[in-house]
Enzyme design. Structure first.
Site, mmCIF file in Angstrom:
data_model
loop_
_atom_site.group_PDB
_atom_site.id
_atom_site.type_symbol
_atom_site.label_atom_id
_atom_site.label_comp_id
_atom_site.label_asym_id
_atom_site.label_seq_id
_atom_site.Cartn_x
_atom_site.Cartn_y
_atom_site.Cartn_z
ATOM 1 N N HIS A 190 0.738 -1.247 -0.142
ATOM 2 C CA HIS A 190 0.162 -0.001 0.077
ATOM 3 C C HIS A 190 0.786 1.169 0.024
ATOM 4 O O HIS A 190 1.730 1.463 0.999
ATOM 5 C CB HIS A 190 -0.861 0.093 1.296
ATOM 6 C CG HIS A 190 -1.853 -1.042 1.179
ATOM 7 N ND1 HIS A 190 -2.245 -1.882 2.491
ATOM 8 C CD2 HIS A 190 -2.795 -1.506 0.180
ATOM 9 C CE1 HIS A 190 -3.111 -2.816 1.980
ATOM 10 N NE2 HIS A 190 -3.366 -2.683 0.781
ATOM 11 N N GLU A 193 1.691 3.123 3.336
ATOM 12 C CA GLU A 193 2.308 2.576 4.413
ATOM 13 C C GLU A 193 3.913 2.450 3.913
ATOM 14 O O GLU A 193 4.112 1.372 3.254
ATOM 15 C CB GLU A 193 1.604 1.170 4.478
ATOM 16 C CG GLU A 193 -0.057 1.633 4.642
ATOM 17 C CD GLU A 193 -0.768 0.006 5.029
ATOM 18 O OE1 GLU A 193 -0.149 -0.982 4.909
ATOM 19 O OE2 GLU A 193 -1.963 0.018 4.753
ATOM 20 N N HIS A 322 3.249 -4.201 6.403
ATOM 21 C CA HIS A 322 2.374 -2.992 6.333
ATOM 22 C C HIS A 322 2.563 -1.813 7.356
ATOM 23 O O HIS A 322 3.305 -2.057 8.256
ATOM 24 C CB HIS A 322 0.823 -3.688 6.356
ATOM 25 C CG HIS A 322 0.547 -4.301 5.216
ATOM 26 N ND1 HIS A 322 -0.264 -4.134 4.138
ATOM 27 C CD2 HIS A 322 1.219 -5.708 4.461
ATOM 28 C CE1 HIS A 322 -0.292 -4.956 3.031
ATOM 29 N NE2 HIS A 322 0.621 -5.828 3.328
ATOM 30 N N GLU A 414 2.029 -5.800 10.605
ATOM 31 C CA GLU A 414 1.832 -4.467 10.537
ATOM 32 C C GLU A 414 2.871 -3.897 11.528
ATOM 33 O O GLU A 414 2.774 -4.167 12.891
ATOM 34 C CB GLU A 414 0.369 -4.288 11.280
ATOM 35 C CG GLU A 414 -0.756 -4.982 10.473
ATOM 36 C CD GLU A 414 -1.256 -4.065 9.288
ATOM 37 O OE1 GLU A 414 -0.862 -3.163 9.236
ATOM 38 O OE2 GLU A 414 -1.868 -4.342 8.335
#
Length: 594
Positions: A190, A193, A322, A414
């Site tokens: 993304h 990110e 991410h 993440e």
């Protein structure tokens, strides 16, 4: 100034409509600010030469040479040749001939990367955000510094034509080595990110420098693993996010590609097929082919590039980095009940995935912190890990595709609650993630590995390695080698291939064993195949008309150039569109010679 200039351009109007002038005007954007305004001033000194007492004075050659030395990599990063009008020998003069420094009023000379001071640690990393060209430049510099263990390559191009660059570390860069597992990290899926992207750039520098310094952990890792780092899978989206800037970027701008596609929703939905097969006796939940209906939709070139990459290299373990939370998730990401948005949906390898996810989480000082009043605090009671579909369900994810279409196990990390943090936060983020990144890579050596061959020692490609009680097989690579990730325990392992008898072995993996156990198989040919499922060779598992087999990931994906452009037989780089206003005299001199 006086006319004509050094390029024999006889008026201001001719200069301002020339390809040389347009190039100077757009260099800031093309090179993402790198080497500017230095290059612009240097170019202007040729297009608009300085005059003193009715005499034209050439710019100094040493200024040109120093700038070229420090900026040529930025042109290489976008596949552009050094401009002919910045030929240091042709249009510049030595000091003994009388010359002027076009950068004197700016800052005297360009800022050159200084040698690191002796009091700094061996590995010196500049913690900053990198533009696309700066990223490519840093990867190439790192590979050059460690050329005996590193190389760079592209897996394809983004929709806007940017190369998806990878830096690889191995004792034999560019080649798969027998029994050496393949590992990959992917960042910036993304575009907004960005932490994963920067972490992988820092990790590349760290691996190179520490290997040269003799760090035993890093040397052992690289000597026994082939490591691939893809910092930015979505460079087009990153550019949009970077326009808002660190600390200001929201949760949406730049997330998707230039085609407005979310890459982590763009892969084939094989999870639904896996759920359908789960109730069929003898059906395998691995190496599921891509359904033809998938190609009827819009598939991003970035997605296709990753899928081709997965088929070309026998990856064993992977993680996608991410941002927006602080947790490690693992497949399945799509709920086994389509209407349930949060439903625990394990794979047959639930224990293995939990082991892998915990390897990252436990080595991260914040994720492993028991405080609930912090970023990622919602996952403390789960140990900082969670099944993806239990967190939130979505289809078309990359991790599920890795697991169900190939041998590769992938988790999603993440790495922080801020998607685009300020530069002053990057140092802390790196130190929080460094050991976790290394620890996770080392997990590629858990479980078993070996070679499957016939009685004459010939390797058997695409043989199946099965584990009793786990409805998911892995297959052997071209040289007959395989890797099967497993947690400690006792297993019954079998190997089989079309035309050969099955061989079974009992294997025990001790709790403290941190390297893969060697389990080889020698298969004997049989005249008849009792198992009809084996009659279909693994080589036929992909549809012979699969569009992916014919796809060229390095082709241009934007709109084709209109008629009238020169050299129509050759694909033009993404930046060629900047010169579309020129009917004639397009800058072919910017195209690198092939």
């Amino acid at each position: 100034m006086s006319y004509p200039n050094f390029l024999d351009q006889k008026s201001r109007e001719v200069i301002e409509y020339s390809s040389e002038y347009i190039l100077i005007s757009v260099l800031q954007n093309l090179l993402q600010g790198e080497c500017n305004p230095d290059l612009r001033l240097l170019g202007c000194s040729v297009l608009a030469p300085q005059c003193e007492k009715d005499k034209v004075i050439k710019p100094c050659r040493h200024v040109c040479e120093k700038l070229k030395k420090n900026c040529l990599h930025a042109f290489d990063a976008i596949d552009m040749a050094w401009p002919y009008f910045l030929d240091c020998d042709r249009f510049f003069a030595g000091e003994e001939e009388g010359c002027f420094d076009p950068l004197a009023k700016l800052r005297g000379e360009v800022v050159v990367e200084e040698d690191q001071p002796s009091d700094l640690p061996g590995t010196f990393i500049q913690f900053k955000h990198h533009s696309y060209s700066q990223m490519v430049s840093m990867l190439k510099k790192t590979a050059s510094k460690c050329s005996h263990i590193a190389t760079t390559y592209s897996i394809g191009r983004s929709f806007e034509g940017k190369d998806l660059f990878v830096i690889e570390f191995s004792t034999k860069p560019g080649h798969h080595e027998l029994l050496k597992p393949e590992f990959k990290y992917i960042g910036n899926m993304h575009g907004n990110e960005v932490v994963g992207k920067e972490l992988l750039i820092y990790l590349a520098q760290y691996l190179c420098s520490e290997y040269l310094l003799g760090n035993p952990r890093i040397q052992t890792l690289i000597n026994n693993t082939r490591i691939h780092l893809l910092p930015s899978l979505n460079p087009d989206g990153y550019e949009l996010a970077a326009e808002e800037g660190a600390g200001y970027n929201g949760w949406v701008v730049g997330r998707q590609t230039a085609q407005n596609l979310d890459l982590n929703r763009n892969f084939p939905d094989l999870t639904s097929e896996a759920y359908r097969r789960a109730g069929i006796r003898g059906a395998r939940l691995d190496h599921i082919p891509i359904p033809q209906s998938y190609w009827w939709g819009k598939v991003a070139p970035e997605t296709k590039a990753v899928m081709k990459w997965l088929r070309s290299i026998p990856f064993v373990l992977s993680a996608s980095l991410h941002g927006g939370e602080l947790v490690v998730t693992y497949p399945y990401d799509y709920s086994r009940h389509p209407m349930e948005e949060k439903m625990f949906s394990p794979t047959p390898d639930e224990k293995t995935f939990k082991m892998l996810a915990k390897a990252y989480a436990d080595a991260h000082p914040v994720i492993s912190d028991r405080s609930e009043i912090r970023c990622g605090g919602n996952f403390v009671r789960r140990g900082g890990i969670i099944n993806g579909a239990e967190w939130y369900s979505f289809t078309g994810g990359m991790a599920d595709f890795n697991y169900l279409h190939t041998n590769c196990f992938e988790v999603t990390v993440e790495v922080g609650c801020e998607k685009f943090p300020l530069e002053e936060e990057l140092f802390t983020i790196w130190h929080e993630n460094r050991d976790a990144l290394l620890n996770y890579m080392e997990m590629v050596h858990r479980g078993i590995k070996g070679i499957v061959s016939d009685k004459f020692g010939n390797p058997i490609k695409n043989a199946r390695i099965s584990v009793r009680g786990i409805q998911h097989d892995v297959t052997t690579a071209a040289d007959g080698d395989y890797w099967r990730l497993l947690p400690p325990g006792t297993y019954v392992i079998s190997a089989q291939a079309p035309g050969y008898s099955r061989v079974m072995k009992r294997v025990t993996l001790p709790t403290k064993m941190k390297r893969a156990g060697r389990v080889d198989f020698v298969l004997r040919p049989i005249d008849t195949w009792p198992n009809k499922l084996l009659r279909r060779s693994m080589e036929d598992i992909y549809d012979p008309y699969d569009p992916l087999e014919l796809y060229d990931p390095h082709a241009q994906h934007g709109q084709p150039e209109a008629r009238g452009g020169s050299s129509p037989s050759r694909e033009k780089p993404w930046w060629w569109s900047y010169f579309s206003s020129l009917d004639l005299h397009k800058p072919l001199w910017l195209l690198k010679q092939r």
